[in-house]
Enzyme design. Sequence first.
Site, PDB file in Angstrom:
ATOM      1  N   TYR A   6       0.860  -1.184   0.000  1.00 57.27           N
ATOM      2  CA  TYR A   6       0.000   0.000   0.000  1.00 57.27           C
ATOM      3  C   TYR A   6       0.898   1.238   0.000  1.00 57.27           C
ATOM      4  CZ  TYR A   6      -3.081   3.719   1.413  1.00 57.27           C
ATOM      5  OH  TYR A   6      -3.765   4.898   1.432  1.00 57.27           O
ATOM      6  N   GLU A  66      -3.229   7.594  -4.227  1.00 58.27           N
ATOM      7  CA  GLU A  66      -3.072   6.299  -3.578  1.00 58.27           C
ATOM      8  C   GLU A  66      -2.851   5.187  -4.599  1.00 58.27           C
ATOM      9  OE1 GLU A  66      -5.887   5.018  -0.163  1.00 58.27           O
ATOM     10  OE2 GLU A  66      -6.588   3.917  -1.917  1.00 58.27           O
TER      11      GLU A  66
END
Length: 378
Positions: free
Chosen positions: A101, A189
Amino acid sequence: MKLHEYQSKQIFSRYGIPIPKGRVASTASEAKSIAEELGGRVVVKSQVLVGGRGKAGGIRLAKDPAEAEQLATQILAMEIKGLPVRKVLVDEAAAIGQEIYLGITNDRAARKPVIMVSAAGGVEIEEVARTNPEKIIKSHIDPLLGIKDYQTRDIASSIDLPREYWKVFGEIVKGLWQAYSDTDATLAEINPLVITQDKRMVALDGKMLIDDNALMRHPDLAEMRDTDEDAPAEIEARKYGLTFIKLDGNIGCMVNGAGLAMATMDITKLFGGEPANFLDIGGGAGADKVAAAMRIILSDSNVKAILFNIFGGITRCDEVAKGILVAMDEVKPKVPMIVRLVGTNAEEGRQLLSNAKMITAETLADAAQKAVNAAKGI
Ligand code: GDP
Ligand code: MN
């Protein structure tokens, strides 16, 4: 404003972040021909502005173009969390080794952007954040200095990233930061950022939020807006240059100035009421804007009373009063309306409204109490 995955990844790619080859399609046959072009296994991905598409069945792997076509047919008929799927992204499939992530957002408390990274990326990241928050590493960015190599090396080492990937990881973090700051984003992101089995690092998913207030600097991004997800009233408000946010209460609020609007909502709550919306009609709003605002407030059937709180500075109270009259003529509201006008031309405004059936108030506290009572039918 939210961007779709395919839009976000196109932006990332301009900043040197590796993304899979692929294109977006609106029909199953288009999806098939993209799969033919790409050759081999592909992934068919619903493009909707919500997270958790994978878990909802909106991300599917296909072994050949025929299967890609079949899955695209299924996915294009889906609704995910209430949003219709209108497009699918067809990407070459990746053989995943590890899912990381990587995100950048603003940390309001620290008054700085922050990089967040976790070796436990993928669809369970929210669960990780809840149960193992220590597995998410945070590193602040000094906006004047940007990101330095030592910083990305430090992050890479904290997530035990194998050394051979440190350099490319560093470039991806810097690229993401550059994309974030150039587009006035509030979130950029990549989840997952994968290490493939053939040892490449690729951004498989992408998400960006762009600050609405900066969109005037980015006409190209503003054009990418997909309004599927917005409340219809918010779309209408944007057309008139009104700042409107729908809320769940029953007291409609029409206010000039964002700060005054916040104060009006606070005091409404203080007296036991719940605002139905945030609305800033802006400085210098004319009658047409006020009328549009009133139509938008009244389009919400929860609204049981409207509270007008106008401070006449640049906005003149008589203009607002005229707008209210125009709108009343048009929409014939059946709910009680409470009005507090002060400032420039307040007296003229009050006179204009004296024939309209409105409850007047002297102070904001008085107005809020009257609105709360009116909404309760007292
Ligand atoms: P999200 O569920 O909306 O976040 O959609 P993602 O694009 O992140 O996809 C969800 C999950 O599907 C990813 O975490 C991967 O595990 C998987 N996935 C996506 N693309 C591929 C791919 O090309 N190959 C493989 N094997 N899995 C993929
Ligand atoms: Mn994802």
